[in-house]
Design an enzyme around this catalytic site. Structure first.
Site, PDB file in Angstrom:
ATOM      1  CB  ILE A 165      74.250  16.137 -40.147  1.00 14.08           C
ATOM      2  CG1 ILE A 165      73.394  16.449 -38.924  1.00 14.08           C
ATOM      3  CG2 ILE A 165      75.674  16.649 -39.985  1.00 14.08           C
ATOM      4  CD1 ILE A 165      73.651  15.533 -37.747  1.00 14.08           C
ATOM      5  CE  LYS A 166      77.125  19.524 -48.670  1.00 10.44           C
ATOM      6  NZ  LYS A 166      76.969  20.693 -49.543  1.00 10.44           N
ATOM      7  CB  VAL A 167      80.199  16.665 -42.314  1.00  7.18           C
ATOM      8  CG1 VAL A 167      79.545  17.304 -41.101  1.00  7.18           C
ATOM      9  CG2 VAL A 167      79.929  15.170 -42.347  1.00  7.18           C
ATOM     10  CD1 TRP A 197      76.544  22.830 -47.271  1.00  7.44           C
ATOM     11  CD2 TRP A 197      74.397  22.695 -46.674  1.00  7.44           C
ATOM     12  NE1 TRP A 197      75.779  22.600 -48.408  1.00  7.44           N
ATOM     13  CE2 TRP A 197      74.470  22.506 -48.070  1.00  7.44           C
ATOM     14  CE3 TRP A 197      73.131  22.633 -46.068  1.00  7.44           C
ATOM     15  CZ2 TRP A 197      73.354  22.281 -48.885  1.00  7.44           C
ATOM     16  CZ3 TRP A 197      72.013  22.395 -46.865  1.00  7.44           C
ATOM     17  CH2 TRP A 197      72.132  22.221 -48.252  1.00  7.44           C
TER      18      TRP A 197
END
Lengths: 304, 304, 304, 304, 304
Positions: B203-205, B169
């Site tokens: 990937i967390k955005v 995150w």
């Protein structure tokens, strides 16, 4: 592979290192178009971390793909390619054995207000990815300098024991230094010398500029003057600070600039007995064709 | 289980990972209604930690029971379920093998005034609970960012060696960023790129907004413009920052909002080549029936 | 020993724990006059550390001798006895097997101005002293909360691996909370929930009071109201925050007070489905005879 | 090699050390022109770190090459050569066995504003480089003094277990001390005594000056006076503070100065029963010939 | 050696300790002229660290030599000798087996402005030097108190596992305490109690003075009064705070003072059931003959 006498001589400077580390130094020194000359051109790509992806890769979007960097370094006939963990992981298997790699173990970014870096890789990473060396940045004069040096010490000891080479980016910055001071001749030589004392095999500094910054050092430079206006003399002084030339020292290219400016700097490094250039933005932000042409010109200087 | 060509292609991007990690990535990518498409919808439930139990679960009190979350994720046909230690411990045996789980290893809370998180789980926990991945939050730009990155580095190295995947995150916040800056397009792309460089597999955005925040980046975006008013262009830019699309990137849903707003965002992510959504409050704060209907609509977009 | 269905049900909530931890939870739940009911009364004696010896033991000087506490807990038919290292060491051999003990692993004192505690015991200590559980205090909202949670995480992981249970004292305090806020209903429920998320087996909080403290939570409690003036409703809300009642939660008695006040509180806990009381000063500061009578009354409520 | 009675006596003072450490102490004490006398002259070269390369080596540029230092120490017939990691690595193989070396394990620099040092070497480094001792600087009175002492403690324990000797540079500085206070007689004796208490085998302090600095100590020196104006009396007092002369103590030469001043100081050290000198800038900043002449004169004093 | 019933009783208080630790406690309790009585006189020599060499040893310069201290303790027939690493190393072999030694593991000094100490020894040191116990100082109320307690916890756990005894110097100081408060009766009792709770075998505190310092404790002392003007009552209160007399507690002598004052204090300690005295400056700053006479008088009191 038959080592050249020049490379054998260089390896003899590192008399306390184990055969593994010597072999990895030899791999870097024997690779590419400058292989065997004792000179090196290295491609570093840590700008995505330092400045962000767009500022780094928008001028040449092919660079968003990490494979591009491996291919650029290989095709240009460079000595090594240096990058943070993710970049190396993304190509280490495809390009295994094709070019020596340097795993950059710490990283800063433009969203930070402190003169420090995060440790973002390990010696174990370097080994599993087949790297020849670890890379590490210290900021002499920063309020974090001792912590950074201690991190480097630990990682360097572990790397040397594992037969890896150690490349140190020594970039002074901190409360005692204004912008000009960061690249002042005395500061640059001091930074290079400290990297040598900590046990670096290859030292990377910025090109020194024509000023003396440290108050306490001024009388020395008055009594034993260096011609600060002569770039060759400046580079020579830094080479001298690297154990009288018995440690490999390369100079960064800095911000993107014109070919002539770059080549003049490279000629001065070469004339001063420096060991080469580490050329990032000036390489990968140009088109592939322009980058290859520029790198070929640089290599020609070092071969001359 | 026969992997689809798409999933095989995605696994090929992670060429440096061991078969264990590849298998766990495949488990997530092959699970549920989007299994095999390369798209993912993930249920994250760390809001109890972040905002407290009532703000998280009072709208749908069934969610106080951790089993509800496992069942919601399974019934909706999602790819994975992510939560902190206690939540996973409370159902890991009952639902063993029924859905890939991601153990969130650090946690913040609304009673804190610092932009940091506590490490509240370990790789050993993830292994004993049968998880497929660890999850970790970094706050680029926070005064704690380097410590958080270093914690992530250690845990990610350990996770990869143990055959787990790593989900990061990457949520910028800190003294250099105002509220708008935290989701600015350049900042969001930068945050995603740093997660990739540290070695994240997924990937967390947050969805990027139509602004450029970092002063030093503005001239770049002027010279190499992105159509910031077009959501698809914005998501594309973030995807590009993830190694030119060679790292999986998913976008959070953010605060609870209407179905149309959610679906429009999902369509833009899909059109831009993003890899999916991670949908918490918008899922579990609705009634089970409404949540299942919404998740089905989202999945339909990604399958289209 | 034949476990009761109630205890078997409770153990089933802890489905991820190893048999060693389940056995120790069972030992506590099956001990004493409430054995098998799923209710517990625990004697904690960390007040010597927290308030000093005279403030703790002068009202009943028999308590200066650590053996008194073991005997009081045994004679009263309690479920467990919790204390810091020195207190347990002073009787662990004499009373080995006579009552489950909980080694309190951190301790504060009245001579400190910081909202932190010192770690004063280890899992190895708990094991060598034959304890069934470790105890640990966190102060959610303190500027040290993340460090305390990380200490707890490490110790809890180690304890669980060694087959011990984990009891967490979750006592909010810090810059965001005034005195009333420390026991506000929302804060108390939040504190209990965080302890559950970190993986506590038994959660200890203070009785919640009739106020909502966190600004960001007020709209939630307006939309989904709890009858804050009804003690039973308040305790129910805290029980709900403990994974919908699937984690054991006990309430502290707080300062010495009258028997009626205590028993009314106990009745509310019982009616709300809470799992019991942890009663220190109200027990050991009374004479032995009075303490035994009060504890018997409390136990009667929980058995009803 | 037959140890002299004097060296045997000195070794008897270190009755708790293992034979490895005793052997290394003997190697230093038996080496060179003072071998066997119980007196020592040591060459330390950490000035490149402390003051930078130009301020250290410009007066005699031969010193940029680390081999020069080994050769100077060997040719002058000194007892040992002390330097940081890089300097020792650069000659340890060439001069293996030719002179005992002391690996300086921490280093400061002129770009720092804090009274601390970075740890830049390890006991493992000392062992792989064939050193006889480790060296470490503490700054009693610095706000970092406890951390420095704790680093020393750990390294000294490890060194002693590995059969190495421990040399401590004890240089008081910090908020309680003005410039004069740093070398005041009472402070210097105190610094030497603390080094002895921490377990140093060889103590290095600066020559004490004719002043008493610590307010709390003044009445003691009034009641039990030392003739502070007599250099011999001052050195005697420091020797006494080293366990009544049962720990080896050597004195640094300080800034470059004239031969007469140096020799007078050496005579006073000798007369006071001090164990020798550690002479850096006054040796290597002179030409080789002048340095050898001066060192010969110093050695003559100690041999007289 | 046949243990006396008194010593056997004392050992029974330490029921959780292993036979190694019990044997070392017995060695201390059975040694010297008070051997077997349950009373102790201990010689501590950490003043060289705390106050510097001249303030400690100038009144009786024989004390500069560490051997003097061993001999004084042996000749006086004391129970044990306590000192920092260097002092013990300097005589541990010569006097091996002649007197139980206590290795003091942390040390402060007069050049520090912080209420903390440096850890300057280890359990491994204590073992290799044949010590019977480790010693450690905590400063309850200091801003470093929790760190000091945590250091003690780790070292005490390690010491107990290795069969050593643990002696704790519990000296309150810090922002909440003025000079009078540091030795106030309530504070002294609290400090002793905390040492007991952390698991000390022998507790060392300063003699309590006739004042109550902690605001929060005053009402307790009003309700349950102690005759603060009676020294015997004060010592009794401290003994009570040591688990009702089931932990050994000794009192320091403090600054050098007259024989009568010392003996009166000793008589009060004895009458109160205290376990003895730890007498430093009042012993070694007198001439050998005077010190032996005074120690003999003290011992006579405790034997009466």
């Amino acid at each position: 592979m038959q080592l050249t006498p020049k490379v054998k001589e260089i390896l003899s400077w590192y008399e306390s290192d184990n055969p593994g580390t010597k072999a990895n130094l030899a791999r870097i020194l024997m690779e590419g178009k400058l292989g065997g000359t004792g000179k090196m051109v290295i491609l570093p790509v840590d700008q995505g971390f330092e400045h962000g992806p767009a500022r780094s890769f928008a001028p040449n979007p092919a660079g968003y793909d990490p494979r591009y960097m491996f291919e650029l370094a290989i095709e240009a006939g460079l000595n090594a390619y240096a990058a943070p963990l993710g970049m190396i992981e993304a190509g280490a298997a495809t390009y295994a054995g094709a070019i020596p790699t340097i795993l950059k173990l710490n990283s800063s970014n433009s969203l930070s207000t402190t003169k420090d870096q995060a440790v973002t890789g390990s010696v174990a990473d370097a080994l599993r990815l087949g790297c020849s060396a670890i890379g590490f940045t210290i900021y002499p004069s920063s309020e974090y300098q001792f912590e950074m040096m201690e991190e480097l010490r630990e990682l360097a000891e572990e790397a040397k024991a594992a037969g890896l080479a150690v490349v140190v980016w020594s970039y002074p910055r901190g409360p005692m230094l204004d912008k000009a001071g960061e690249t002042a001749l005395d500061i640059c030589a001091y930074a290079a010398h400290m990297a040598a004392l900590i046990g670096a095999h290859i030292i990377k500094v910025k090109p020194p500029t024509a000023t003396i910054s440290l108050e306490a050092a001024k009388s020395t430079y008055e009594k034993y003057p260096v011609d600060v206006n002569d770039p060759v003399a400046r580079f020579k002084h830094v080479v001298q600070a690297c154990f009288g030339g018995r440690r490999l020292v390369v100079f960064s290219g800095g911000e993107a600039k014109g070919n002539d400016a770059i080549l003049n700097e490279v000629k001065a490094i070469h004339a001063a007995g420096g060991n080469g250039s580490i050329m990032g933005r000036n390489a990968f932000q140009r088109s592939r064709q322009d980058a290859l042409a520029l790198l070929e010109s640089i290599i020609s200087v070092y071969r001359s």
